[in-house]
Design an enzyme around this catalytic site. Structure first.
Site, mmCIF file in Angstrom:
data_model
loop_
_atom_site.group_PDB
_atom_site.id
_atom_site.type_symbol
_atom_site.label_atom_id
_atom_site.label_comp_id
_atom_site.label_asym_id
_atom_site.label_seq_id
_atom_site.Cartn_x
_atom_site.Cartn_y
_atom_site.Cartn_z
ATOM 1 N N GLY A 20 0.816 -1.207 0.000
ATOM 2 C CA GLY A 20 0.000 0.000 0.000
ATOM 3 C C GLY A 20 0.849 1.257 0.000
ATOM 4 N N ASN B 184 9.073 5.603 4.751
ATOM 5 C CA ASN B 184 10.443 6.123 4.725
ATOM 6 C C ASN B 184 10.515 7.501 5.381
ATOM 7 O OD1 ASN B 184 10.966 3.951 2.751
ATOM 8 N ND2 ASN B 184 9.728 5.245 1.431
ATOM 9 N N GLU C 6 0.960 5.927 7.560
ATOM 10 C CA GLU C 6 2.379 6.162 7.236
ATOM 11 C C GLU C 6 2.911 7.350 8.024
ATOM 12 O OE1 GLU C 6 3.484 3.673 5.832
ATOM 13 O OE2 GLU C 6 1.608 2.928 4.978
ATOM 14 N N GLU D 295 3.903 -2.180 13.536
ATOM 15 C CA GLU D 295 2.713 -2.288 12.689
ATOM 16 C C GLU D 295 1.419 -2.401 13.492
ATOM 17 O OE1 GLU D 295 2.818 -1.297 9.906
ATOM 18 O OE2 GLU D 295 4.881 -1.595 9.222
HETATM 19 N N1 PHE Z 1 5.706 -0.712 6.340
HETATM 20 C C1 PHE Z 1 4.664 -0.509 5.389
HETATM 21 C C2 PHE Z 1 3.442 -0.092 6.197
HETATM 22 O O1 PHE Z 1 2.862 -0.797 6.910
HETATM 23 C C3 PHE Z 1 4.278 -1.690 4.600
HETATM 24 C C4 PHE Z 1 5.322 -2.194 3.655
HETATM 25 C C5 PHE Z 1 6.056 -3.304 3.981
HETATM 26 C C6 PHE Z 1 5.528 -1.562 2.458
HETATM 27 C C7 PHE Z 1 7.010 -3.796 3.124
HETATM 28 C C8 PHE Z 1 6.467 -2.047 1.602
HETATM 29 C C9 PHE Z 1 7.211 -3.177 1.916
HETATM 30 O O2 PHE Z 1 3.038 0.973 6.203
HETATM 31 ZN ZN ZN Z 2 2.723 0.159 8.688
#
Ligand code: PHE
Ligand code: ZN
Length: 853
Positions: free
Chosen positions: A257, A261, A294, A316
């Site tokens: 989704g 970063n 995010e 998460e």
């Molecule tokens: N860390 C991201 C999220 O949960 C998900 C994600 C994981 C995106 C691995 C790309 C690769 O918001």
């Molecule tokens: Zn996440």
């Protein structure tokens, strides 16, 4: 290494965790972008970790061509080993420099640095940075990054704050130490939708959403969502943003989704671009939630990250919980809760009751990308909700403050997380921790007794075995209960019972008559409640429960019970259910969104699992037929009321994607779906012809297809939207999901031959093969055509994009539910996939786990 065979993929164990041998202070990266020959120069200052037990120096690296390497300025010749390199290094701090070449244009896996429509972008979580340069690519190695990008492209972005830029280059510096999985880079011919935000302490932040030319009209909603998220996190969690700039970039080719970063979120364009003409109300709600998710990761994930990937739920679960709170605050709390429980049951319960079941914190994996699951995310969020229920709101926020204070800048663990709750509340959470360690959905059964004014509820819990875990210990289960009197008044308001034993009784005294219990209000724990109640009690709760979740749940239980009778015993649609739902439908005091949710029936998959729980083998066709028959009965039973509802809930004001308008539209469209079963599609055609937003247009198209009158509109829709890839994804998916089950596989197969089908775009692949996999009666067609089609395409996609292939294998995870003929057909496809030469590690792990059950 616990795995003896050299060819078997290596399993990684939580119990093998070792601190890194070297730590990093600073990283300097220089990128010279070129589609098939990007040069990446790195300059990294390492120092030995005083806590390490070994001095071995290992850097991960995959698909890199090493051009040169130096230590403290002197050339070195590292030894290439499986998955990276080793090198002799000084015992004191030293500077590592390397130059590598990579090929973003041929990177179809969409992991590392790749290209999407001429734009460079990165995806590093979980272990993609090692495809960019040699690095200790693990989340507990955190460093300050400075990045220089050289390219003629006009927009060059990385994490942190901009330093300088000029003709053909840009430099960025991120002052916050971060693990490599949060690194990002973007280069492209992009357009910014700019804005600003002032934080509560007065810091001015530049905001941008970057999109491809042509998409600039679809950014405004996402930007508002971002600003709302920033304000909300300040108000509710006291968390401010910490850089001068926050950028979001929309990318068409993306496996997931979106990605958090640092300072440079990268989004699947389907999760950020929105306009009334092209996005449904559901899309708007989801986009708002993902932008929030995010953004919230900036504190829960980035400022405090995970020590290792086994702790994934630390960031998460908590961030999903936070985004759900945000959506509840922005929209409707009960509606959000009902939607989340529907999704939890559809995805997480399904996973937890099949071969892919794993703990919220797994203790081993082969490929971490296979553990971005509903269990880690959604069950992980449920655990946060239970903790909050157990300790209360005030202590929850105290514990969170302590967490941010104590662990800011850390790579933390679930133990750290639970410790702050123990320190704030003095509670012992060792039993609660089982929720993180033991897989499987607990079954909660209930007995009731009433004597001398005392009403006693006795609960028993048990959790079925899951792969690798036969024995389960009792969990702490917060059971929110309210009691209603025969007149419908609440005699005991919501009370949280704290169950800790395998079997435990709770008494309520001073009652004048036996009450009706409302159990597991708000779905206070992710369990399956097994209660033998009758339809009269369910109808009573649907009419009177003061807890909106349980009110809806009562309607759902009523529907489920009737459908089970229809499937198993060929019963007629249940008149009690039809009457009860009619009462809800015509009650204009109830929220329209709630009424629409009450009108919706349990899914085919939900019914299949229900039948399994009752000891039967589900027949996908019979389930589909029962649902069709019941919908027809609803349409005729409510015939007098539906046109009134449909007319009354038309929205006449300018389109807004808010809770109120979308609630009205969802009720009107639920009415339209029923009306279309008896009017030959006339009302749907009228709505299709006059629709000025995608919610109305798509709902009408769905009704027309169901009524067998969709051919003209389907063709028209394509002509209208052929230039809009996100709308065309909907067009692919709808034709399959609304096809008659016996035709769904052919429709999907034909669409894979359409000029607009491409397996290189994960959204399009999911819109086609994913739509088939999510249409149970079509997918589970008795001759196995659905299975074969999906397997064909998974085999073709695997060499290009292992991540998306592996995720979609979960279509087969329910195979053991079905009859032996279907099981044999699926087993043959699983074996065919496994026999494919050079099958990826991702897909091998998923298919083997499914097949082993
Ligand atoms: N860390 C991201 C999220 O949960 C998900 C994600 C994981 C995106 C691995 C790309 C690769 O918001
Ligand atoms: Zn996440």
């Amino acid at each position: 290494m616990k795995d003896a065979s050299p060819t078997a993929p290596q399993k990684i164990y939580l119990s093998d965790y070792q601190v890194p041998n070297y730590l990093i202070d600073e990283v300097h990266l220089t990128f010279q972008l070129a589609p098939e020959a990007t040069r990446v120069r790195s300059r990294i200052t390492f120092r030995p970790n005083p806590d390490a037990t070994s001095a071995d120096f290992f850097l991960y690296g995959e698909q890199l061509t090493l051009i040169s390497a130096q230590i403290d300025g002197a050339p070195v010749t590292p030894t290439h080993v499986n998955g990276g390199l080793t090198c002799d290094v000084p015992s004191a701090p030293f500077v590592w420099e390397a130059e590598v070449e990579i090929s973003p244009a041929t990177n179809t896996a969409l992991e590392g640095l790749y290209m999407s429509n001429g734009m460079y972008c990165t995806q590093c979580e979980a272990e993609g940075f090692r495809k960019i340069t040699y690095y200790p690519d693990r989340p507990d190695v955190m460093a300050v990054f400075t990045v220089r990008i050289e390219s003629d492209l006009p927009v060059l972005l990385s994490n942190g704050n901009p330093v300088t830029s000029g003709d053909g280059f840009a430099e960025w510096h991120d002052p916050w130490p971060k693990p490599a999985y949060l690194f990002a880079l973007v280069g492209g011919d992009l357009i910014a939708h700019p804005d600003r935000f002032t934080t509560k302490s007065g810091k001015d932040v530049e905001l941008n959403i970057y999109v491809r030319p042509g998409d600039e009209g679809k950014c405004a909603f996402g930007m508002e969502a971002l600003k709302k998220s920033m304000t909300w996190d300040e108000e509710v969690y006291g968390r401010e943003y910490d850089l001068d700039i926050f950028n979001i970039v929309a990318v068409d080719d993306f496996n997931m989704g979106a990605m958090e970063n640092k300072g440079l979120n990268i989004f699947n364009s389907s999760c950020v671009l929105a306009s009334p003409e092209t996005s449904t109300d559901m899309n708007f709600e989801r986009i708002e939630a993902i932008i929030a998710h995010e953004y919230f990761h900036n504190w829960t994930g980035n400022r405090i990250t995970c020590r290792d990937w086994f702790q994934l739920c630390l960031k998460e679960g908590l961030t999903v919980y936070r985004d759900a709170q945000f959506t509840a605050d922005m929209r409707s709390e009960p509606v959000k809760r009902i939607e989340d429980v529907i999704a939890l049951r559809a995805r997480q319960f399904r996973e937890d009751n099949g071969p892919l079941a794993h703990p919220v914190r797994p203790d081993s994996f082969v490929e971490i990308n296979n553990f971005y699951t509903a269990t880690v995310y959604e069950k992980g969020a449920e655990l946060i909700g239970m903790l909050k229920t157990l300790v209360g709101d005030a202590d929850y926020y105290k514990a969170l403050d302590l967490y941010f204070d104590r662990h800011d800048g850390d790579a933390a663990t679930i133990e750290d997380w639970l410790q702050v709750f123990e320190d704030v509340t003095g509670r012992d959470l060792s039993q609660f921790k089982r929720w993180y360690e033991q897989a499987g959905t607990p079954r909660l059964s209930v007995d009731e007794a009433f004597a001398d004014g005392t009403y006693t509820l006795t609960f028993s819990q048990s959790t079925p075995a899951t792969p690798g875990q036969d024995h389960k210990d009792p969990r702490v289960i917060p059971i929110a209960v309210g009691l209603l009197g025969a007149d419908g008044n609440e005699v005991v308001p919501t009370t949280v019972l704290e169950m800790t034993e395998a079997t435990q009784s709770f008494a309520f005294d001073g009652l004048s008559a036996k009450p009706v219990p409302s159990i597991l209000r708000g779905f206070s724990a992710p369990v399956i409640l097994e209660r033998d109640s009758d339809n009269a009690e369910r109808a009573f709760l649907l009419a009177h429960d003061t807890d909106p979740f349980n009110k809806w749940e009562a309607g759902r239980a009523l529907a489920r019970a009737g459908l089970v009778e229809m499937v198993l015993n060929n019963a007629a649609p249940d008149g009690d259910y039809l009457d009860a739902v009619l009462q809800v439908l015509r009650n204009d005091d109830l929220d329209p969104a709630f009424r629409a949710l009450t009108l919706a029936l349990p899914s085919q998959d939900d019914l299949a699992q229900t039948l399994v729980d009752l000891g039967h083998t589900p027949d996908p066709t019979a389930i589909y037929q029962a649902l069709e028959t019941l919908k027809m009965a609803m349409a005729t039973h409510m015939q007098d009321v539906l046109p009134r509802i449909y007319a009354q809930y038309q929205v006449n004001e300018a389109y807004q994607p808010d809770a109120e308008q979308s609630g009205a539209r969802s009720l009107a469209n639920a009415a339209l779906a029923l009306i279309s079963r008896t009017d030959g599609g006339a009302a749907a055609q009228a709505q299709y012809d006059s629709a000025d937003n995608m919610t109305q247009q798509l709902a009408a198209l769905g009704c027309l297809i169901m009524a067998g009158k969709g051919d003209a509109a389907t063709a028209e829709f394509y002509d209208q939207w052929k230039e809009d890839r996100l709308v065309i994804d909907k067009w692919f998916a709808l034709q399959i999901s609304h096809a008659a089950p016996e035709r769904a596989a052919e429709v999907a197969a034909d669409l894979t031959q359409h000029v607009d089908f491409t397996m290189k775009n994960p959204n399009r692949f999911r819109a086609t093969l994913g739509a088939l996999a999510m249409s149970p009666a079509g997918f589970h067609r008795a001759d196995g055509a659905g299975y074969a089609l999906l397997a064909d395409w998974l085999i073709q996609l695997d060499p290009l994009n292992p991540q998306t292939t592996a995720r979609m294998c979960s279509a087969f995870e329910t195979w053991k539910r079905y009859d032996s003929d279907r099981q044999a057909l699926i087993a043959a496809q699983l074996d065919r996939i496994l026999a494919t030469p050079d099958l990826s590690r991702d897909t091998t792990e998923m298919v083997s786990r499914i097949r082993a059950s």
